[in-house]
Design a protein around this motif. Structure first.
Motif, mmCIF file in Angstrom:
data_model
loop_
_atom_site.group_PDB
_atom_site.id
_atom_site.type_symbol
_atom_site.label_atom_id
_atom_site.label_comp_id
_atom_site.label_asym_id
_atom_site.label_seq_id
_atom_site.Cartn_x
_atom_site.Cartn_y
_atom_site.Cartn_z
ATOM 1 N N ARG A 109 -35.316 16.783 -9.163
ATOM 2 C CA ARG A 109 -35.698 15.750 -8.215
ATOM 3 C C ARG A 109 -37.219 15.696 -8.129
ATOM 4 N NH1 ARG A 109 -34.050 18.106 -2.172
ATOM 5 N NH2 ARG A 109 -35.173 20.092 -2.304
ATOM 6 N N HIS A 110 -37.719 14.527 -7.716
ATOM 7 C CA HIS A 110 -39.157 14.330 -7.616
ATOM 8 C C HIS A 110 -39.450 13.241 -6.599
ATOM 9 C CE1 HIS A 110 -38.014 11.141 -10.391
ATOM 10 N NE2 HIS A 110 -37.656 12.053 -11.290
ATOM 11 N N THR A 111 -40.685 13.213 -6.152
ATOM 12 C CA THR A 111 -41.061 12.226 -5.132
ATOM 13 C C THR A 111 -41.292 10.842 -5.726
ATOM 14 O OG1 THR A 111 -43.308 13.120 -5.321
ATOM 15 C CG2 THR A 111 -42.015 13.794 -3.408
ATOM 16 N N GLN A 112 -41.382 10.741 -7.030
ATOM 17 C CA GLN A 112 -41.482 9.417 -7.652
ATOM 18 C C GLN A 112 -40.121 8.724 -7.626
ATOM 19 O OE1 GLN A 112 -42.519 12.273 -8.953
ATOM 20 N NE2 GLN A 112 -44.703 12.085 -9.446
ATOM 21 N N SER A 113 -40.098 7.452 -7.240
ATOM 22 C CA SER A 113 -38.866 6.664 -7.267
ATOM 23 C C SER A 113 -38.621 6.177 -8.695
ATOM 24 C CB SER A 113 -38.972 5.468 -6.324
ATOM 25 O OG SER A 113 -39.103 5.886 -4.985
ATOM 26 N N ALA A 114 -37.341 6.072 -9.057
ATOM 27 C CA ALA A 114 -37.006 5.701 -10.431
ATOM 28 C C ALA A 114 -35.878 4.688 -10.454
ATOM 29 C CB ALA A 114 -36.613 6.939 -11.234
ATOM 30 N N LEU A 115 -35.848 3.925 -11.537
ATOM 31 C CA LEU A 115 -34.723 3.036 -11.824
ATOM 32 C C LEU A 115 -34.322 3.248 -13.268
ATOM 33 C CD1 LEU A 115 -35.678 0.362 -13.736
ATOM 34 C CD2 LEU A 115 -36.893 -0.168 -11.628
ATOM 35 N N ARG A 116 -33.047 2.993 -13.539
ATOM 36 C CA ARG A 116 -32.522 3.013 -14.906
ATOM 37 C C ARG A 116 -31.890 1.650 -15.168
ATOM 38 N NH1 ARG A 116 -34.960 7.934 -14.833
ATOM 39 N NH2 ARG A 116 -34.242 9.063 -12.987
ATOM 40 N N PHE A 117 -32.297 1.001 -16.249
ATOM 41 C CA PHE A 117 -31.682 -0.269 -16.613
ATOM 42 C C PHE A 117 -30.994 -0.074 -17.957
ATOM 43 C CE2 PHE A 117 -31.409 -4.612 -18.157
ATOM 44 C CZ PHE A 117 -30.840 -5.220 -17.049
ATOM 45 N N MET A 118 -29.664 -0.189 -17.928
ATOM 46 C CA MET A 118 -28.839 0.182 -19.072
ATOM 47 C C MET A 118 -28.945 -0.860 -20.188
ATOM 48 S SD MET A 118 -26.826 2.421 -20.251
ATOM 49 C CE MET A 118 -25.435 2.701 -21.330
ATOM 50 N N LEU A 119 -29.186 -0.382 -21.427
ATOM 51 C CA LEU A 119 -29.385 -1.284 -22.558
ATOM 52 C C LEU A 119 -28.296 -1.195 -23.616
ATOM 53 C CD1 LEU A 119 -33.231 -0.804 -23.113
ATOM 54 C CD2 LEU A 119 -32.085 -2.670 -21.901
ATOM 55 N N GLU A 120 -27.840 0.013 -23.942
ATOM 56 C CA GLU A 120 -26.915 0.135 -25.069
ATOM 57 C C GLU A 120 -26.009 1.353 -24.912
ATOM 58 O OE1 GLU A 120 -27.558 1.761 -29.465
ATOM 59 O OE2 GLU A 120 -28.371 -0.274 -29.281
ATOM 60 N N GLY A 121 -24.756 1.191 -25.360
ATOM 61 C CA GLY A 121 -23.840 2.317 -25.431
ATOM 62 C C GLY A 121 -22.819 2.337 -24.307
ATOM 63 N N VAL A 122 -21.799 3.156 -24.497
ATOM 64 C CA VAL A 122 -20.703 3.295 -23.545
ATOM 65 C C VAL A 122 -20.454 4.777 -23.301
ATOM 66 C CG1 VAL A 122 -18.267 2.815 -23.105
ATOM 67 C CG2 VAL A 122 -19.650 1.144 -24.345
ATOM 68 N N GLY A 123 -20.248 5.133 -22.055
ATOM 69 C CA GLY A 123 -19.908 6.516 -21.724
ATOM 70 C C GLY A 123 -21.006 7.287 -21.035
ATOM 71 N N GLY A 124 -22.197 6.697 -20.938
ATOM 72 C CA GLY A 124 -23.278 7.376 -20.243
ATOM 73 C C GLY A 124 -23.103 7.287 -18.739
ATOM 74 N N PHE A 125 -23.596 8.291 -18.035
ATOM 75 C CA PHE A 125 -23.498 8.256 -16.578
ATOM 76 C C PHE A 125 -24.699 8.941 -15.957
ATOM 77 C CE2 PHE A 125 -21.391 12.240 -17.761
ATOM 78 C CZ PHE A 125 -21.955 13.145 -16.870
ATOM 79 N N THR A 126 -24.940 8.605 -14.706
ATOM 80 C CA THR A 126 -25.938 9.261 -13.878
ATOM 81 C C THR A 126 -25.241 9.758 -12.624
ATOM 82 O OG1 THR A 126 -27.870 8.014 -14.642
ATOM 83 C CG2 THR A 126 -27.957 8.843 -12.412
ATOM 84 N N ALA A 127 -25.656 10.908 -12.143
ATOM 85 C CA ALA A 127 -25.183 11.407 -10.858
ATOM 86 C C ALA A 127 -26.378 11.513 -9.922
ATOM 87 C CB ALA A 127 -24.514 12.766 -11.017
ATOM 88 N N VAL A 128 -26.236 10.944 -8.731
ATOM 89 C CA VAL A 128 -27.306 10.941 -7.734
ATOM 90 C C VAL A 128 -26.722 11.411 -6.401
ATOM 91 C CG1 VAL A 128 -28.982 9.550 -6.468
ATOM 92 C CG2 VAL A 128 -28.541 9.062 -8.881
ATOM 93 N N SER A 129 -27.321 12.439 -5.844
ATOM 94 C CA SER A 129 -26.918 12.948 -4.519
ATOM 95 C C SER A 129 -25.416 13.160 -4.406
ATOM 96 C CB SER A 129 -27.402 11.993 -3.423
ATOM 97 O OG SER A 129 -28.807 11.935 -3.395
ATOM 98 N N GLY A 130 -24.833 13.754 -5.445
ATOM 99 C CA GLY A 130 -23.427 14.119 -5.378
ATOM 100 C C GLY A 130 -22.450 13.041 -5.773
ATOM 101 N N GLU A 131 -22.929 11.891 -6.267
ATOM 102 C CA GLU A 131 -22.029 10.825 -6.711
ATOM 103 C C GLU A 131 -22.365 10.416 -8.128
ATOM 104 O OE1 GLU A 131 -20.723 6.195 -5.707
ATOM 105 O OE2 GLU A 131 -21.852 7.342 -4.222
ATOM 106 N N LYS A 132 -21.336 10.298 -8.946
ATOM 107 C CA LYS A 132 -21.483 9.904 -10.343
ATOM 108 C C LYS A 132 -21.247 8.404 -10.482
ATOM 109 C CE LYS A 132 -18.941 10.516 -14.724
ATOM 110 N NZ LYS A 132 -17.869 11.288 -15.390
ATOM 111 N N THR A 133 -22.001 7.763 -11.366
ATOM 112 C CA THR A 133 -21.736 6.368 -11.682
ATOM 113 C C THR A 133 -21.819 6.164 -13.184
ATOM 114 O OG1 THR A 133 -22.305 4.059 -11.205
ATOM 115 C CG2 THR A 133 -24.146 5.590 -11.435
ATOM 116 N N THR A 134 -20.808 5.530 -13.739
ATOM 117 C CA THR A 134 -20.802 5.201 -15.161
ATOM 118 C C THR A 134 -21.685 3.977 -15.388
ATOM 119 O OG1 THR A 134 -18.558 6.078 -15.370
ATOM 120 C CG2 THR A 134 -19.346 4.641 -17.137
ATOM 121 N N MET A 135 -22.459 4.004 -16.463
ATOM 122 C CA MET A 135 -23.453 2.964 -16.715
ATOM 123 C C MET A 135 -22.977 2.015 -17.802
ATOM 124 S SD MET A 135 -26.596 5.699 -16.700
ATOM 125 C CE MET A 135 -27.983 4.559 -16.737
#
Length: 349
Positions: A109-135
């Motif tokens: 974790r860091h104090t910089q705010s971030a965004l992810r904008f999904m471009l390619e592929g299937v099956g990737g995920f991010t987990a934030v504060s205990g919740e997973k989301t498929t991208m």
């Protein structure tokens, strides 16, 4: 040594300035125009990163370095006017991140705010504060400041997304902190889709939890966004400068989804040519659909393709053309900071 009886006309200026420098002083009259210019003068320049050139380099990185070695396997989009500074504009950071099947990008974790904008592929995920989301392609995923987050990949092909962060702003303020998690992956404590159901469905909890300024919805699915753009294209007036342009919002307060990063989605209908526009914000554009042309005043037109990235520093007149088909572009900028500080200025031709 100078005395009070000296006047500017009798003092040898270079010697006087040397005396000032030794005392950590400087004459404002020599620096005023640089400190307070007549208009914004970014160091960044407009620049185009073509997907067909960048993607092979990312895949090479996937063969050359493991996710464990790299922690984050990212190619930084570095503006030619800011070489060595890891910045896409004077105030924004951007990079393209690759994760291969079965890999884990460890939790931190860091104090910089971030965004992810999904471009390619299937099956990737991010987990934030205990919740997973498929991208999925076109999804906007938020990582609020100082929240634990990690990335993983349950699919069988490379996954690539665009990272956007407010790193230059936070670094300028000397407010950057970072912490590594004890485990590679954080423990999941919520079912997937919890935040979207709780905050992003036109509903809010009667008793609201304590919230940061960032949207509690951390995945804005492109399927919903695309559907909204289709409806608006049939029913709304088209802004001659921006096309059909909508911003991603925090449903709790109606503000920008991220306090420091303004995220928007715009549709340029087939045959649409916008008129010139500029503002003090610096922006990064990513093509999702179509092949729009961007024209920055004083530069040659650039035809963009899907997944291409284009940087437009602040106060540069620019416009878009969408000729053979509808075009859809995602963008992020430092606009919220300009708005909150009362510094935003726009010019519409």
């Amino acid at each position: 040594m100078t005395t009070e009886s000296n006047t500017p006309n009798t003092i040898e200026r270079s010697a006087y300035y040397a005396e000032l420098s030794a005392l950590q002083l400087a004459p404002l009259w020599e620096r005023l125009k640089g400190l307070v210019p007549t208009d914004p003068r970014p160091n960044a320049v407009p620049y185009h990163w073509a997907w067909n050139l960048v993607r092979p380099q990312l895949l090479t990185a996937g063969r050359a370095i493991t996710a464990e070695e790299a922690e984050r396997r990212v190619l930084v989009l570095e503006n030619p006017g800011l070489e060595g500074k890891s910045q896409i504009t004077d105030t924004l950071y951007a990079g393209l991140q690759l994760i291969m099947p079965g890999e884990v990008a460890p939790a931190h974790r860091h104090t910089q705010s971030a965004l992810r904008f999904m471009l390619e592929g299937v099956g990737g995920f991010t987990a934030v504060s205990g919740e997973k989301t498929t991208m999925h392609r076109g999804d906007l995923v938020l990582t609020p400041y100082w929240t634990w987050h990690d990335h993983g990949h349950d699919g069988d092909e490379p996954v690539i997304w665009l990272d956007g962060l407010d790193v230059p702003l936070v670094n300028f303020l000397k407010a950057g902190f970072r912490e590594e998690h004890q485990a590679n992956r954080q423990v999941l404590s919520k079912p997937e889709g919890d935040s979207l159901a709780r905050f992003g469905s036109g509903l809010l909890p009667v008793v609201m939890p304590s919230m940061s300024g960032t949207s509690p919805v951390f995945n804005y699915p492109y399927a919903r966004t695309r559907e909204a753009l289709d409806v608006l294209q049939r029913s709304t007036d088209i802004d001659k400068h921006l096309g059909i342009c909508m911003r991603y919002v925090n449903p709790v307060n109606g503000d920008w989804a991220i306090p420091t990063l303004g995220t928007t989605i715009r549709l340029l209908p087939k045959g649409f040519n916008s008129t010139f526009y500029r503002s003090t914000e610096s922006a990064v554009f990513v093509v999702i659909e179509g092949e729009p042309t961007v024209i920055v005043e004083g530069s040659a037109p650039v035809v963009l393709g899907p997944n291409d990235v284009f940087a437009v520093p602040g106060w540069l007149r620019h416009r878009f053309e969408s000729s053979s088909s509808d075009s859809i572009l995602f963008s992020f900028s430092d606009r919220p900071v300009h708005e909150k500080l009362g510094l935003l200025r726009e010019e519409r031709s």
